[in-house]
Design an enzyme around this catalytic site. Structure first.
Site, PDB file in Angstrom:
ATOM      1  N   TYR A  42       0.855  -1.196   0.000  1.00  0.00           N
ATOM      2  CA  TYR A  42       0.000   0.000   0.000  1.00  0.00           C
ATOM      3  C   TYR A  42       0.889   1.243   0.000  1.00  0.00           C
ATOM      4  O   TYR A  42       2.009   1.200   0.524  1.00  0.00           O
ATOM      5  CB  TYR A  42      -0.892  -0.034   1.262  1.00  0.00           C
ATOM      6  N   GLY A 143     -17.925  -3.498  -0.127  1.00  0.00           N
ATOM      7  CA  GLY A 143     -18.394  -2.393   0.704  1.00  0.00           C
ATOM      8  C   GLY A 143     -18.620  -1.143  -0.140  1.00  0.00           C
ATOM      9  O   GLY A 143     -19.650  -0.476  -0.022  1.00  0.00           O
ATOM     10  N   ARG A 164     -19.126 -11.492  -9.377  1.00  0.00           N
ATOM     11  CA  ARG A 164     -18.589 -12.773  -9.846  1.00  0.00           C
ATOM     12  C   ARG A 164     -19.623 -13.863  -9.568  1.00  0.00           C
ATOM     13  O   ARG A 164     -20.336 -13.806  -8.559  1.00  0.00           O
ATOM     14  CB  ARG A 164     -17.284 -13.095  -9.120  1.00  0.00           C
ATOM     15  N   TYR A 233     -10.798   2.579  -8.836  1.00  0.00           N
ATOM     16  CA  TYR A 233     -10.510   2.870  -7.424  1.00  0.00           C
ATOM     17  C   TYR A 233      -9.912   1.665  -6.704  1.00  0.00           C
ATOM     18  O   TYR A 233      -9.444   1.777  -5.574  1.00  0.00           O
ATOM     19  CB  TYR A 233     -11.783   3.341  -6.690  1.00  0.00           C
ATOM     20  N   GLY A 234      -9.933   0.490  -7.337  1.00  0.00           N
ATOM     21  CA  GLY A 234      -9.389  -0.706  -6.697  1.00  0.00           C
ATOM     22  C   GLY A 234      -8.921  -1.691  -7.754  1.00  0.00           C
ATOM     23  O   GLY A 234      -9.276  -1.571  -8.934  1.00  0.00           O
TER      24      GLY A 234
HETATM   25  N1  LIG Z   1      -9.423   4.198  -3.991  1.00  0.00           N
HETATM   26  C1  LIG Z   1     -10.017   4.335  -2.814  1.00  0.00           C
HETATM   27  O1  LIG Z   1     -10.067   5.422  -2.226  1.00  0.00           O
HETATM   28  C2  LIG Z   1     -10.663   3.152  -2.204  1.00  0.00           C
HETATM   29  C3  LIG Z   1     -11.544   3.294  -1.136  1.00  0.00           C
HETATM   30  C4  LIG Z   1     -12.171   2.151  -0.644  1.00  0.00           C
HETATM   31  C5  LIG Z   1     -11.867   0.915  -1.167  1.00  0.00           C
HETATM   32  N2  LIG Z   1     -10.955   0.832  -2.182  1.00  0.00           N
HETATM   33  C6  LIG Z   1     -10.622  -0.436  -2.825  1.00  0.00           C
HETATM   34  O2  LIG Z   1     -11.827  -0.971  -3.330  1.00  0.00           O
HETATM   35  C7  LIG Z   1     -11.764  -2.367  -3.340  1.00  0.00           C
HETATM   36  C8  LIG Z   1     -12.974  -2.907  -2.572  1.00  0.00           C
HETATM   37  O3  LIG Z   1     -12.872  -2.512  -1.202  1.00  0.00           O
HETATM   38  P1  LIG Z   1     -14.043  -2.896  -0.182  1.00  0.00           P
HETATM   39  O4  LIG Z   1     -13.668  -2.514   1.197  1.00  0.00           O
HETATM   40  O5  LIG Z   1     -15.306  -2.373  -0.729  1.00  0.00           O
HETATM   41  O6  LIG Z   1     -13.986  -4.484  -0.341  1.00  0.00           O
HETATM   42  P2  LIG Z   1     -14.756  -5.667   0.364  1.00  0.00           P
HETATM   43  O7  LIG Z   1     -16.025  -5.175   0.959  1.00  0.00           O
HETATM   44  O8  LIG Z   1     -13.796  -6.382   1.232  1.00  0.00           O
HETATM   45  O9  LIG Z   1     -15.105  -6.593  -0.883  1.00  0.00           O
HETATM   46  C9  LIG Z   1     -14.099  -7.131  -1.693  1.00  0.00           C
HETATM   47  C10 LIG Z   1     -14.648  -7.215  -3.110  1.00  0.00           C
HETATM   48  O10 LIG Z   1     -13.628  -7.606  -3.994  1.00  0.00           O
HETATM   49  C11 LIG Z   1     -14.078  -8.704  -4.785  1.00  0.00           C
HETATM   50  N3  LIG Z   1     -12.938  -9.544  -5.127  1.00  0.00           N
HETATM   51  C12 LIG Z   1     -12.083 -10.155  -4.281  1.00  0.00           C
HETATM   52  N4  LIG Z   1     -11.134 -10.817  -4.976  1.00  0.00           N
HETATM   53  C13 LIG Z   1     -11.416 -10.609  -6.289  1.00  0.00           C
HETATM   54  C14 LIG Z   1     -10.808 -11.039  -7.510  1.00  0.00           C
HETATM   55  N5  LIG Z   1      -9.709 -11.795  -7.505  1.00  0.00           N
HETATM   56  N6  LIG Z   1     -11.374 -10.658  -8.670  1.00  0.00           N
HETATM   57  C15 LIG Z   1     -12.479  -9.895  -8.671  1.00  0.00           C
HETATM   58  N7  LIG Z   1     -13.103  -9.442  -7.561  1.00  0.00           N
HETATM   59  C16 LIG Z   1     -12.567  -9.804  -6.382  1.00  0.00           C
HETATM   60  C17 LIG Z   1     -15.069  -9.414  -3.892  1.00  0.00           C
HETATM   61  O11 LIG Z   1     -15.925 -10.185  -4.701  1.00  0.00           O
HETATM   62  P3  LIG Z   1     -16.308 -11.724  -4.365  1.00  0.00           P
HETATM   63  O12 LIG Z   1     -17.455 -11.659  -3.407  1.00  0.00           O
HETATM   64  O13 LIG Z   1     -16.661 -12.209  -5.701  1.00  0.00           O
HETATM   65  O14 LIG Z   1     -15.081 -12.370  -3.761  1.00  0.00           O
HETATM   66  C18 LIG Z   1     -15.784  -8.215  -3.263  1.00  0.00           C
HETATM   67  O15 LIG Z   1     -16.713  -7.674  -4.160  1.00  0.00           O
HETATM   68  C19 LIG Z   1     -10.417  -2.726  -2.702  1.00  0.00           C
HETATM   69  O16 LIG Z   1      -9.474  -2.894  -3.732  1.00  0.00           O
HETATM   70  C20 LIG Z   1     -10.085  -1.498  -1.895  1.00  0.00           C
HETATM   71  O17 LIG Z   1      -8.696  -1.343  -1.655  1.00  0.00           O
HETATM   72  C21 LIG Z   1     -10.366   1.910  -2.708  1.00  0.00           C
END
Ligand SMILES: NC(=O)c1ccc[n+]([C@@H]2O[C@H](COP(=O)([O-])OP(=O)(O)OC[C@H]3O[C@@H](n4cnc5c(N)ncnc54)[C@H](OP(=O)(O)O)[C@@H]3O)[C@@H](O)[C@H]2O)c1
Length: 323
Positions: A42, A143, A164, A233-234
């Site tokens: 990170y 989330g 997925r 964003y991710g």
């Molecule tokens: N840029 C920013 O400011 C910001 C802010 C917040 C979050 N984020 C990023 O956004 C992403 C989601 O965060 P979150 O807290 O919302 O996550 P979360 O609630 O933990 O959920 C994770 C998500 O990622 C999916 N996932 C996991 N492994 C995957 C793969 N190999 N291929 C495709 N999808 C996959 C999961 O789908 P399944 O149910 O299919 O496993 C689920 O939809 C993360 O990368 C996080 O770092 C970025």
């Protein structure tokens, strides 16, 4: 470094002094960025040893004599990433905390400062969206995705939500629709020609939100409107975003990135803008239009199991550590 280098430790509590705030932490989620931070991938890497966790909610126990913005009993959330929220108590500086209204449910408060803020900004800052416009997103059950669905629904914006495939996909589709999702489709369905029929019922999306990367992002681009914007964003798939040349030349799409931490740092001088965002989100929570993500509450002592569960695919539930 593996996440299993973690352990519970007693550490000395700093003096409150004139400017410190003694906070008893109440609840904190485990987000993918927390795991990335531990793995060393990170952009924010604290000096070691460090306390994990970037988000959460706590209650003020005592304030220093010169603290003006907070008092004993107030609920607080981190103003920025890197606070180290996976702990029972700490003394923090005043400027590192934001006050939360007392009527916001605990888990909503614990999960407000990262995902709902990200969803809110991405729906506000990249395209001017009118009621009836549509937005497409992948990782719709994340989330961020759940917050996008609810904030968009509250604004009358249609959402096409890509998830997925999994054995209980119908249950997941039903759950996201109950949050206000207009359409929920699997990544496989998105690739099929029949999906074109979807866009006979609703306008092609003007905004795509990409939290996955790889092929999933390329598919979002295929359905984006001319001159539309894709915000990345991710990168949950850990695959790069591949952009067809035709999308750039013939559709003139815009590709942007968004990082909430950077936005907060860029706006640290504009406390009113940050406050307005939190107020808008709290109002949506009060009106029942924004709920916390599906989650599993786990005592802090069971942090190992919670860390492992947070990294499993297809779980669709955020781990929340209760202190
Ligand atoms: N840029 C920013 O400011 C910001 C802010 C917040 C979050 N984020 C990023 O956004 C992403 C989601 O965060 P979150 O807290 O919302 O996550 P979360 O609630 O933990 O959920 C994770 C998500 O990622 C999916 N996932 C996991 N492994 C995957 C793969 N190999 N291929 C495709 N999808 C996959 C999961 O789908 P399944 O149910 O299919 O496993 C689920 O939809 C993360 O990368 C996080 O770092 C970025």
């Amino acid at each position: 470094m593996s996440v299993f280098c973690f352990s519970l430790k007693d550490i000395d509590l700093a003096e409150v002094g004139d400017f410190g705030i003694h906070v008893k932490m109440l609840a904190a989620p485990i987000n993918p960025s927390d795991i990335n931070m531990i793995q060393g991938t990170y952009p924010i890497l604290p000096d070691l040893p460090a306390v994990g966790g970037n988000e959460g909610v706590g209650q003020v126990v005592k304030t220093g004599r010169s603290v003006t913005s907070l008092k004993t009993g107030d609920l607080v959330i981190p103003a920025d990433a890197g606070l180290g929220t996976w702990r029972t108590e700490a003394v923090f500086a005043e400027e590192t905390l934001l006050k939360m209204p007392p009527d916001i449910p605990l888990v909503c408060a614990a999960t407000l400062s990262v995902n709902p803020c990200t969803a809110y900004r991405m729906l506000s800052d990249f395209e001017i969206l009118k009621p009836g416009d549509s937005v497409i997103q992948n990782a719709a059950n994340s989330g961020v995705g759940q917050a996008v669905i609810q904030i968009a629904a509250a604004k009358g914006i249609k959402t096409i939500n890509v998830v997925r495939d999994r054995p209980n996909v119908l249950e997941l589709m039903h759950r996201l629709k109950s949050l206000g999702a207009d359409h929920v489709i699997t990544e496989d369905m998105l690739r099929k020609l029949e999906t074109k029929d979807l866009f006979k019922k609703i306008p092609k999306p003007v905004l795509a939100l990409n939290g996955v990367g790889g092929k999933s992002a390329t598919e979002l681009l295929r359905h984006l409107q001319h001159k539309g914007t894709m915000v990345t964003y991710g990168g949950m798939s850990k695959q790069p975003v591949t952009v067809p040349v035709s999308a750039l030349i013939f559709k003139d799409v815009k590709l942007c990135g968004f990082w909430m931490t950077q936005w907060k740092r860029d706006h640290s001088w504009n406390k009113e803008k940050v406050k307005d965002m939190i107020t808008d989100l709290c109002n949506l929570i009060r009106m029942g239009q924004l709920t916390s993500p599906a989650c599993q509450e786990v005592p802090l002592a069971d942090y190992q199991a919670a860390l492992e569960a947070s990294m499993k695919p297809y779980v669709s539930a955020k781990q929340i550590l209760l202190m």
